[in-house]
Design a protein around this motif. Structure first.
Motif, PDB file in Angstrom:
ATOM      1  N   ALA A  15       0.835  -1.205   0.000  1.00 31.92           N
ATOM      2  CA  ALA A  15       0.000   0.000   0.000  1.00 31.92           C
ATOM      3  C   ALA A  15       0.872   1.258   0.000  1.00 31.92           C
ATOM      4  O   ALA A  15       0.588   2.217  -0.729  1.00 31.92           O
ATOM      5  CB  ALA A  15      -0.929  -0.007   1.213  1.00 31.92           C
ATOM      6  N   THR A  16       1.935   1.237   0.788  1.00 32.59           N
ATOM      7  CA  THR A  16       2.845   2.387   0.830  1.00 32.59           C
ATOM      8  C   THR A  16       3.504   2.592  -0.527  1.00 32.59           C
ATOM      9  O   THR A  16       3.590   3.711  -1.028  1.00 32.59           O
ATOM     10  CB  THR A  16       3.924   2.177   1.915  1.00 32.59           C
ATOM     11  N   ARG A  17       3.952   1.498  -1.124  1.00 32.45           N
ATOM     12  CA  ARG A  17       4.597   1.567  -2.442  1.00 32.45           C
ATOM     13  C   ARG A  17       3.644   2.143  -3.474  1.00 32.45           C
ATOM     14  O   ARG A  17       4.026   2.994  -4.283  1.00 32.45           O
ATOM     15  CB  ARG A  17       5.059   0.167  -2.835  1.00 32.45           C
ATOM     16  N   GLU A  18       2.415   1.746  -3.426  1.00 32.69           N
ATOM     17  CA  GLU A  18       1.410   2.254  -4.379  1.00 32.69           C
ATOM     18  C   GLU A  18       1.213   3.756  -4.192  1.00 32.69           C
ATOM     19  O   GLU A  18       1.136   4.510  -5.167  1.00 32.69           O
ATOM     20  CB  GLU A  18       0.087   1.502  -4.202  1.00 32.69           C
ATOM     21  N   ARG A  19       1.137   4.183  -2.959  1.00 24.17           N
ATOM     22  CA  ARG A  19       0.995   5.625  -2.692  1.00 24.17           C
ATOM     23  C   ARG A  19       2.211   6.397  -3.185  1.00 24.17           C
ATOM     24  O   ARG A  19       2.091   7.485  -3.752  1.00 24.17           O
ATOM     25  CB  ARG A  19       0.790   5.872  -1.197  1.00 24.17           C
ATOM     26  N   LEU A  20       3.409   5.852  -2.964  1.00 24.45           N
ATOM     27  CA  LEU A  20       4.629   6.508  -3.426  1.00 24.45           C
ATOM     28  C   LEU A  20       4.664   6.630  -4.949  1.00 24.45           C
ATOM     29  O   LEU A  20       5.079   7.644  -5.496  1.00 24.45           O
ATOM     30  CB  LEU A  20       5.866   5.752  -2.932  1.00 24.45           C
ATOM     31  N   ARG A  21       4.211   5.609  -5.634  1.00 30.88           N
ATOM     32  CA  ARG A  21       4.206   5.638  -7.106  1.00 30.88           C
ATOM     33  C   ARG A  21       3.160   6.598  -7.670  1.00 30.88           C
ATOM     34  O   ARG A  21       3.301   7.055  -8.786  1.00 30.88           O
ATOM     35  CB  ARG A  21       3.963   4.243  -7.655  1.00 30.88           C
ATOM     36  N   ASN A  22       2.136   6.881  -6.896  1.00 28.78           N
ATOM     37  CA  ASN A  22       1.051   7.738  -7.381  1.00 28.78           C
ATOM     38  C   ASN A  22       1.203   9.205  -6.966  1.00 28.78           C
ATOM     39  O   ASN A  22       0.306  10.002  -7.217  1.00 28.78           O
ATOM     40  CB  ASN A  22      -0.303   7.202  -6.901  1.00 28.78           C
ATOM     41  N   ARG A  23       2.323   9.550  -6.337  1.00 27.93           N
ATOM     42  CA  ARG A  23       2.533  10.943  -5.935  1.00 27.93           C
ATOM     43  C   ARG A  23       2.664  11.825  -7.165  1.00 27.93           C
ATOM     44  O   ARG A  23       3.301  11.470  -8.144  1.00 27.93           O
ATOM     45  CB  ARG A  23       3.821  11.081  -5.118  1.00 27.93           C
ATOM     46  N   ALA A  24       2.077  13.001  -7.092  1.00 32.79           N
ATOM     47  CA  ALA A  24       2.235  13.999  -8.156  1.00 32.79           C
ATOM     48  C   ALA A  24       3.464  14.843  -7.844  1.00 32.79           C
ATOM     49  O   ALA A  24       3.765  15.117  -6.677  1.00 32.79           O
ATOM     50  CB  ALA A  24       1.000  14.886  -8.246  1.00 32.79           C
ATOM     51  N   ARG A  25       4.166  15.241  -8.886  1.00 35.63           N
ATOM     52  CA  ARG A  25       5.318  16.130  -8.684  1.00 35.63           C
ATOM     53  C   ARG A  25       4.798  17.501  -8.249  1.00 35.63           C
ATOM     54  O   ARG A  25       3.689  17.903  -8.586  1.00 35.63           O
ATOM     55  CB  ARG A  25       6.136  16.214  -9.968  1.00 35.63           C
ATOM     56  N   PRO A  26       5.628  18.245  -7.507  1.00 35.71           N
ATOM     57  CA  PRO A  26       5.206  19.564  -7.002  1.00 35.71           C
ATOM     58  C   PRO A  26       4.810  20.529  -8.121  1.00 35.71           C
ATOM     59  O   PRO A  26       5.348  20.461  -9.232  1.00 35.71           O
ATOM     60  CB  PRO A  26       6.445  20.082  -6.278  1.00 35.71           C
ATOM     61  N   ILE A  27       3.893  21.406  -7.786  1.00 37.77           N
ATOM     62  CA  ILE A  27       3.449  22.460  -8.700  1.00 37.77           C
ATOM     63  C   ILE A  27       3.625  23.794  -7.994  1.00 37.77           C
ATOM     64  O   ILE A  27       3.292  23.928  -6.818  1.00 37.77           O
ATOM     65  CB  ILE A  27       1.976  22.264  -9.114  1.00 37.77           C
ATOM     66  N   ALA A  28       4.169  24.764  -8.716  1.00 39.48           N
ATOM     67  CA  ALA A  28       4.318  26.125  -8.187  1.00 39.48           C
ATOM     68  C   ALA A  28       3.501  27.063  -9.067  1.00 39.48           C
ATOM     69  O   ALA A  28       3.339  26.831 -10.263  1.00 39.48           O
ATOM     70  CB  ALA A  28       5.784  26.549  -8.189  1.00 39.48           C
ATOM     71  N   ARG A  29       3.016  28.105  -8.456  1.00 42.22           N
ATOM     72  CA  ARG A  29       2.181  29.076  -9.163  1.00 42.22           C
ATOM     73  C   ARG A  29       2.825  30.451  -9.031  1.00 42.22           C
ATOM     74  O   ARG A  29       3.257  30.847  -7.947  1.00 42.22           O
ATOM     75  CB  ARG A  29       0.794  29.068  -8.538  1.00 42.22           C
ATOM     76  N   LEU A  30       2.886  31.150 -10.141  1.00 45.38           N
ATOM     77  CA  LEU A  30       3.357  32.534 -10.161  1.00 45.38           C
ATOM     78  C   LEU A  30       2.186  33.368 -10.642  1.00 45.38           C
ATOM     79  O   LEU A  30       1.662  33.140 -11.733  1.00 45.38           O
ATOM     80  CB  LEU A  30       4.551  32.681 -11.113  1.00 45.38           C
ATOM     81  N   THR A  31       1.743  34.303  -9.815  1.00 47.19           N
ATOM     82  CA  THR A  31       0.608  35.144 -10.166  1.00 47.19           C
ATOM     83  C   THR A  31       1.101  36.540 -10.486  1.00 47.19           C
ATOM     84  O   THR A  31       1.795  37.162  -9.681  1.00 47.19           O
ATOM     85  CB  THR A  31      -0.409  35.188  -9.007  1.00 47.19           C
TER      86      THR A  31
END
Length: 186
Positions: free
Chosen positions: A25-41
């Motif tokens: 279950a932990t491995r599955e969660r690790l594989r499904n992580r999204a890469r970080p997103i940054a926002r510039l307004t």
């Protein structure tokens, strides 16, 4: 732009997974992580920016008063009014703003981009490990979730005020370095 090669992840034997369902279950969660997103307004409307800042200050002040006097109906009304004004100010700010979103690249792609843009001799002497002038537009375009092209990025870096161009670069490099891990004690 360089594309990353897909690698096949090893699949543990079913017996091992069955004995360690937690890791599966932990491995599955690790594989499904999204890469970080940054926002510039970007907001060129000074009035909208000022109104938002004032509304945020007013809500904080009203919240403090309401917290100190939870039974004071005037303080509670003031907080509701300030919150409503903040919502309106935020809507006006959002309408006047241009949001840009950037996502961290996978490690392999990022390293390949860095390697493809070695520093000039002068940059290397100054301690740089890459050529910011050539890498900047490429990294911005590769990280953009809004479809910004290398040509657009190069144009913005060349024509925007220095502080704004620096903010764009800092956002893109920053999202590549974002750390969402806690190395605390278990």
């Amino acid at each position: 732009m360089t594309t990353a090669k897909k690698t096949t992840a090893p699949i543990p034997p079913p017996a091992a997974v069955a004995t360690d369902a937690h890791w599966a279950a932990t491995r599955e969660r690790l594989r499904n992580r999204a890469r970080p997103i940054a926002r510039l307004t970007i907001c060129d409307d000074h009035t909208a920016k000022q109104a938002l800042a004032e509304a945020q200050f007013d809500v904080q002040r009203a919240q403090d008063s309401a917290d100190r006097a939870p039974d004071d109906e005037a303080a509670q009304t003031n907080l509701r009014d300030a919150t409503t004004a903040l919502v309106r100010a935020k809507e006006a700010f959002d309408k006047a703003s241009i949001p840009l979103r950037f996502q961290a690249l996978d490690r392999r792609t990022y390293k390949e981009l860095l390697a493809a843009h070695p520093p000039t001799e002068d940059q290397a002497e100054d301690g740089y490990s890459f050529n910011l002038d050539t890498l900047g537009p490429v990294l911005i375009a590769a990280s953009s979730l809004d479809g910004m092209t290398e040509e657009d990025a190069a144009d913005f870096l060349d024509t925007w005020a220095p502080a704004e161009a620096e903010a764009l670069l800092n956002t893109v490099f920053g999202v590549q370095q974002e750390d969402r891990m806690d190395l605390g004690k278990g």
